[in-house]
Write a protein that holds these residues in place. Structure first.
Motif, short mmCIF file in Angstrom:
data_model
loop_
_atom_site.label_atom_id
_atom_site.label_comp_id
_atom_site.label_asym_id
_atom_site.label_seq_id
_atom_site.Cartn_x
_atom_site.Cartn_y
_atom_site.Cartn_z
N VAL A 123 1.02 -1.26 0.07
CA VAL A 123 0.08 -0.17 -0.01
C VAL A 123 0.75 1.26 -0.09
O VAL A 123 2.00 1.50 0.64
CB VAL A 123 -0.88 0.00 1.17
CG1 VAL A 123 -1.85 1.38 1.21
CG2 VAL A 123 -1.98 -0.96 1.05
N PRO A 124 0.61 2.26 -0.65
CA PRO A 124 1.46 3.49 -0.76
C PRO A 124 1.48 4.10 0.58
O PRO A 124 0.30 4.22 1.13
CB PRO A 124 0.78 4.27 -1.94
CG PRO A 124 0.08 3.24 -2.95
CD PRO A 124 -0.48 2.15 -2.14
N CYS A 125 2.52 4.71 0.87
CA CYS A 125 2.51 5.42 2.14
C CYS A 125 3.52 6.75 2.30
O CYS A 125 4.72 6.60 1.76
CB CYS A 125 3.14 4.56 3.36
SG CYS A 125 3.33 4.96 4.84
N ASP A 126 2.89 7.70 2.82
CA ASP A 126 3.62 8.75 2.89
C ASP A 126 3.84 9.18 4.29
O ASP A 126 2.98 9.59 4.84
CB ASP A 126 2.94 10.21 2.28
CG ASP A 126 3.88 11.39 2.01
OD1 ASP A 126 4.75 11.52 2.61
OD2 ASP A 126 3.03 12.38 1.57
N PRO A 127 5.05 9.11 4.84
CA PRO A 127 5.17 9.44 6.29
C PRO A 127 4.93 10.80 6.79
O PRO A 127 4.71 11.14 8.02
CB PRO A 127 6.78 8.75 6.75
CG PRO A 127 7.24 8.99 5.47
CD PRO A 127 6.36 8.58 4.33
#
Length: 343
Positions: free
Chosen positions: A139-143
């Motif tokens: 799943v794409p994740c942007d911290p």
């Protein structure tokens, strides 16, 4: 301040050896009082509103929910591992905003907000470490984003305004919201397991309508650290393990022994009554037989119109013939025989 049992354990006794710190965690005395109005708060400027008002970060000022084993934290030699805070499990959540003192009559305007600050894109739980063959999330994740949906989280209400009509108004002082786990796009059950989101449940402002000098009535604990992980949110995992007190097991054992003794006494009483009843029935039967024998004489086979003969009382032969000298004797009997019936 927030008053929630999972956040600050309530003290179970009123002595100095209490196993919990109280409803305000480390800012409550052993007798339930408040140690200091501004306990565990950073740089409080009296009653002026401070948008950045926060808790101190020392271990003493951490909430009970931030420790694995909060029980006994007020005693010497206590130690425990820390936790990220209150786990937002799937389902409904309820938090009470407490107003002090208990008889405070003024109406309060209280604003709250659920703020999510960062996302961990490589979260690894203890369960995932044990299951090392578990696949990683794609799943794409942007911290740097605060979009909680990318961690599989949805919350129906994230902010609100409460109008609390004094300290006794519990209904209007309650914050409720629901946490939902989003479904995986591929239909799986672990697509978000490697992600975790962290934030705080904050009392943004608390203002009294009848006390204009009080612009900011927030005290510790006014911030609750919260976090969410898709895998852990499916089952409520407590931050500590509650165990039954030792004295309760002794009480249960004593009650069990008492019940056994009571059962033995009841059985003995029942058996004794049963034996006594059987003896009385047998005695009554013998008495009835004796009465029948006395009423019917020695010849129980006599007809109803017959006369019983007792040779011990008359000394007369029952079948002796009658004669002229003895008209009472049976006919054709010895005239010199004794009378069958004496005058």
């Amino acid at each position: 301040f927030w008053n929630q049992e999972d956040v600050c354990e309530r003290c179970v006794s009123t002595n100095s050896n209490c196993a919990y710190a109280g409803e305000r965690c480390m800012c409550t005395t052993s007798d339930g009082g408040i140690t200091n109005e501004y306990c565990c708060l950073n740089a409080v400027e009296n009653v002026l509103y401070d948008a950045d008002r926060a808790h101190k970060t020392s271990d003493n000022c951490k909430l009970d929910v931030e420790w694995e084993q909060p029980r006994g934290r007020v005693t010497d030699g206590w130690s425990s591992d820390s936790t990220p805070g209150y786990l937002l499990s799937e389902g409904d959540h309820s938090f009470l905003v407490d107003v002090k003192p208990d008889d405070y009559p003024c109406t309060m305007d209280i604003f709250w907000e659920l703020v999510f600050e960062n996302i961990d894109c490589s979260y690894t739980s203890r369960r995932r470490r044990l299951q090392s063959n578990q696949s990683n999330s794609n799943v794409p994740c942007d911290p740097t984003s605060n979009d909680i949906s990318q961690a599989g989280l949805a919350v129906d209400v994230q902010s609100g305004w409460l109008t609390v009509l004094g300290a006794d108004d519990v209904i209007n002082a309650t914050v409720d919201f629901t946490v939902e786990r989003l479904e995986c796009a591929d239909g799986g059950k672990d697509c978000y397991d490697s992600l975790a989101v962290y934030g705080e449940l904050i009392i943004v402002n608390a203002t009294s309508r009848c006390d204009p000098t009080c612009y900011d009535g927030r005290v510790y604990p006014m911030r609750i650290p919260v976090w969410y992980n898709y895998g852990l949110a499916s089952v409520v995992v407590p931050s500590h393990e509650d165990t039954l007190p030792a004295w309760l097991w002794w009480l249960i054992a004593a009650l069990a022994i008492f019940l056994l003794i009571l059962a033995a006494l009841v059985y003995k009483y029942w058996w004794k009554n049963k034996v006594t009843a059987a003896a009385l029935v047998d005695k009554q039967a013998r008495l009835d037989d004796a009465l029948v024998e006395q009423e019917m004489g020695w010849q129980p086979d006599l007809a109803e119109s017959a006369v019983g003969y007792n040779p011990l009382a008359t000394g007369v032969k029952q079948n002796a013939p009658a004669s002229a000298a003895n008209p009472n004797a049976p006919p054709h009997s010895n005239p010199l025989g004794k009378e069958f019936v004496r005058p």
